[in-house]
Write an enzyme that holds these catalytic residues in place. Structure first.
Site, PDB file in Angstrom:
ATOM      1  N   LYS A  69     -10.947  31.684   1.849  1.00  0.00           N
ATOM      2  CA  LYS A  69     -10.352  30.542   1.146  1.00  0.00           C
ATOM      3  C   LYS A  69      -8.901  30.285   1.556  1.00  0.00           C
ATOM      4  O   LYS A  69      -8.435  29.150   1.539  1.00  0.00           O
ATOM      5  CB  LYS A  69     -10.469  30.733  -0.373  1.00  0.00           C
ATOM      6  CG  LYS A  69     -11.929  30.648  -0.829  1.00  0.00           C
ATOM      7  CD  LYS A  69     -12.114  30.833  -2.311  1.00  0.00           C
ATOM      8  CE  LYS A  69     -13.612  30.893  -2.614  1.00  0.00           C
ATOM      9  NZ  LYS A  69     -13.918  30.931  -4.032  1.00  0.00           N
ATOM     10  N   ASP A 106     -13.027  25.339  -7.649  1.00  0.00           N
ATOM     11  CA  ASP A 106     -13.377  26.542  -8.419  1.00  0.00           C
ATOM     12  C   ASP A 106     -12.934  26.448  -9.879  1.00  0.00           C
ATOM     13  O   ASP A 106     -13.686  26.793 -10.798  1.00  0.00           O
ATOM     14  CB  ASP A 106     -12.736  27.785  -7.798  1.00  0.00           C
ATOM     15  CG  ASP A 106     -13.476  28.253  -6.564  1.00  0.00           C
ATOM     16  OD1 ASP A 106     -14.672  27.947  -6.437  1.00  0.00           O
ATOM     17  OD2 ASP A 106     -12.856  28.924  -5.728  1.00  0.00           O
ATOM     18  N   GLY A 131      -7.664  40.728 -11.440  1.00  0.00           N
ATOM     19  CA  GLY A 131      -7.639  40.387 -10.019  1.00  0.00           C
ATOM     20  C   GLY A 131      -6.625  39.296  -9.747  1.00  0.00           C
ATOM     21  O   GLY A 131      -6.384  38.433 -10.607  1.00  0.00           O
ATOM     22  N   ARG A 156      -4.731  45.477  -9.431  1.00  0.00           N
ATOM     23  CA  ARG A 156      -4.489  46.833  -8.924  1.00  0.00           C
ATOM     24  C   ARG A 156      -3.088  46.912  -8.310  1.00  0.00           C
ATOM     25  O   ARG A 156      -2.327  47.815  -8.604  1.00  0.00           O
ATOM     26  CB  ARG A 156      -5.564  47.147  -7.868  1.00  0.00           C
ATOM     27  CG  ARG A 156      -5.431  48.492  -7.237  1.00  0.00           C
ATOM     28  CD  ARG A 156      -6.584  48.752  -6.301  1.00  0.00           C
ATOM     29  NE  ARG A 156      -6.669  47.762  -5.207  1.00  0.00           N
ATOM     30  CZ  ARG A 156      -7.596  47.769  -4.277  1.00  0.00           C
ATOM     31  NH1 ARG A 156      -8.545  48.685  -4.296  1.00  0.00           N
ATOM     32  NH2 ARG A 156      -7.608  46.847  -3.326  1.00  0.00           N
TER      33      ARG A 156
HETATM   34  P1  ATR Z   1      -9.606  36.963  -1.926  1.00  0.00           P
HETATM   35  O1  ATR Z   1      -8.211  36.501  -1.728  1.00  0.00           O
HETATM   36  O2  ATR Z   1     -10.532  36.464  -0.874  1.00  0.00           O
HETATM   37  O3  ATR Z   1     -10.087  36.793  -3.327  1.00  0.00           O
HETATM   38  P2  ATR Z   1      -8.436  39.439  -1.855  1.00  0.00           P
HETATM   39  O4  ATR Z   1      -7.151  38.739  -1.652  1.00  0.00           O
HETATM   40  O5  ATR Z   1      -8.758  40.619  -1.028  1.00  0.00           O
HETATM   41  O6  ATR Z   1      -9.622  38.498  -1.668  1.00  0.00           O
HETATM   42  O7  ATR Z   1      -8.489  39.789  -3.408  1.00  0.00           O
HETATM   43  C1  ATR Z   1      -9.430  40.592  -3.937  1.00  0.00           C
HETATM   44  C2  ATR Z   1      -8.999  41.040  -5.320  1.00  0.00           C
HETATM   45  O8  ATR Z   1      -9.811  42.138  -5.723  1.00  0.00           O
HETATM   46  C3  ATR Z   1      -7.577  41.528  -5.398  1.00  0.00           C
HETATM   47  O9  ATR Z   1      -7.088  41.258  -6.683  1.00  0.00           O
HETATM   48  C4  ATR Z   1      -7.748  43.039  -5.179  1.00  0.00           C
HETATM   49  O10 ATR Z   1      -6.700  43.838  -5.688  1.00  0.00           O
HETATM   50  P3  ATR Z   1      -5.417  44.150  -4.760  1.00  0.00           P
HETATM   51  O11 ATR Z   1      -4.569  42.915  -4.769  1.00  0.00           O
HETATM   52  O12 ATR Z   1      -4.753  45.303  -5.418  1.00  0.00           O
HETATM   53  O13 ATR Z   1      -5.953  44.467  -3.399  1.00  0.00           O
HETATM   54  C5  ATR Z   1      -8.994  43.272  -5.990  1.00  0.00           C
HETATM   55  N1  ATR Z   1      -9.715  44.482  -5.624  1.00  0.00           N
HETATM   56  C6  ATR Z   1     -10.461  44.693  -4.521  1.00  0.00           C
HETATM   57  N2  ATR Z   1     -11.025  45.923  -4.550  1.00  0.00           N
HETATM   58  C7  ATR Z   1     -10.604  46.515  -5.705  1.00  0.00           C
HETATM   59  C8  ATR Z   1     -10.834  47.786  -6.327  1.00  0.00           C
HETATM   60  N3  ATR Z   1     -11.621  48.695  -5.751  1.00  0.00           N
HETATM   61  N4  ATR Z   1     -10.265  48.018  -7.534  1.00  0.00           N
HETATM   62  C9  ATR Z   1      -9.475  47.084  -8.114  1.00  0.00           C
HETATM   63  N5  ATR Z   1      -9.213  45.858  -7.590  1.00  0.00           N
HETATM   64  C10 ATR Z   1      -9.774  45.585  -6.394  1.00  0.00           C
END
Ligand code: ATR
Length: 278
Positions: A69, A106, A131, A156
């Site tokens: 995205k 969305d 998230g 996180r």
């Molecule tokens: P996108 O932008 O495509 O939605 P992303 O930027 O990788 O994908 O975001 C994924 C989200 O899931 C983020 O909030 C990520 O947390 P971080 O910013 O700390 O990376 C969260 N996320 C992914 N795996 C996770 C896990 N195992 N536990 C907690 N949060 C997780």
């Protein structure tokens, strides 16, 4: 001779389980539009090439899903205001002058489904979003426009949540924090927007967030309950749903931007998931 149907597709990685093709085909049948809709699996570093190929071959529009995205935002020549603020694009629309418009449907999709599936009105509620990635960026402004008492983004990586809250602070009551520092609930609505469940990991959330009135919404959709939905049910949430309704509603908004016709999402839902609309 009958003209070739206009071409559309959803692009992502992974993409095999996407239900967008059957949804858009159903919308096309409902509205009498002639379209062909495919799935495109792009390599993580292959988004631009795949999109260029699609539009060069005459494609009219794309839905964009994880993890592209942000790339779609970069790709678009112009963007709608919502997409511009979100920094994320889930719909690309070929324009007659050869340029490409980026939109984000969305948030509109989520709001419509919250009203339909959960009968929830956002005004004055306390909302927790788990998230701070692309999925969250797309829903914050439409949610804030409904004037919740508080929108707390927990992530996180704390800094990402804080940065998002700062970015959207002009739009309403929003704060950011770490997953390990969420202020106790109960919240009226908890939205799960991390990609953790894609890897079947739980988030290790405290058990102070959910009360008997709390509604829980997972932006992901699956045929079975997601780990977040399991957790929410075990904690006693009043209503728990996945993102299938949002998928339908955001798809309907994309379809409208492409074809100028509004599909009937309730009918589509009854057909694709019979008996699930309250
Ligand atoms: P996108 O932008 O495509 O939605 P992303 O930027 O990788 O994908 O975001 C994924 C989200 O899931 C983020 O909030 C990520 O947390 P971080 O910013 O700390 O990376 C969260 N996320 C992914 N795996 C996770 C896990 N195992 N536990 C907690 N949060 C997780």
């Amino acid at each position: 001779m009958t003209p070739e149907p206009d071409r559309y597709a959803v692009i992502g990685n992974p993409i095999a389980h996407s239900r967008s093709p059957e949804i858009h085909q159903l919308f096309a049948d409902q509205t009498g539009e002639s379209i062909r809709y495919e799935k495109i699996l792009a390599e993580r570093d292959g988004f631009k090439d795949a999109v260029a190929r699609f539009f060069d071959a005459g494609g009219r529009g794309l839905n964009v899903t994880l993890p592209f995205k942000g790339d779609a935002f970069e790709w678009a020549d112009q963007r709608t205001e919502l997409a511009e603020h979100a920094g994320a694009v889930n719909t690309l629309i070929a324009q007659d002058d050869g340029t490409c418009l980026g939109a984000n449907t969305d948030g509109i999709g989520l709001l419509r489904d919250l009203k339909k599936s959960l009968r929830l009105s956002i005004q004055d509620t306390r909302i927790l979003i788990l998230g701070a990635g692309g999925a969250t960026r797309g829903i914050l402004e439409p949610l804030l426009q409904e004037k919740p008492a508080l929108l707390l983004v927990a992530n996180r990586t704390t800094e990402r949540a804080e940065a998002l809250a700062k970015h959207f602070q002009a739009h309403g009551q929003i704060r950011g924090c770490g997953l390990d520092a969420i202020e106790p609930g109960p919240y009226d609505l908890i939205v799960h927007a991390t990609s953790a469940a894609l890897q079947d990991q739980g988030l290790g959330l405290p058990d102070t967030l959910i009360g008997p009135q709390t509604r829980c919404y997972d932006l992901l959709y699956r045929d079975t309950d997601t780990p977040f939905m399991h957790w929410a049910k075990a904690q006693g949430a009043s209503q728990v749903t996945d993102g299938f309704g949002m998928l339908l509603e955001q798809a309907a908004e994309s379809f409208y931007m492409w074809r100028g016709k509004r599909p009937d999402t309730a009918m589509a839902r009854n057909y694709l998931r019979p008996g699930t609309l309250p």
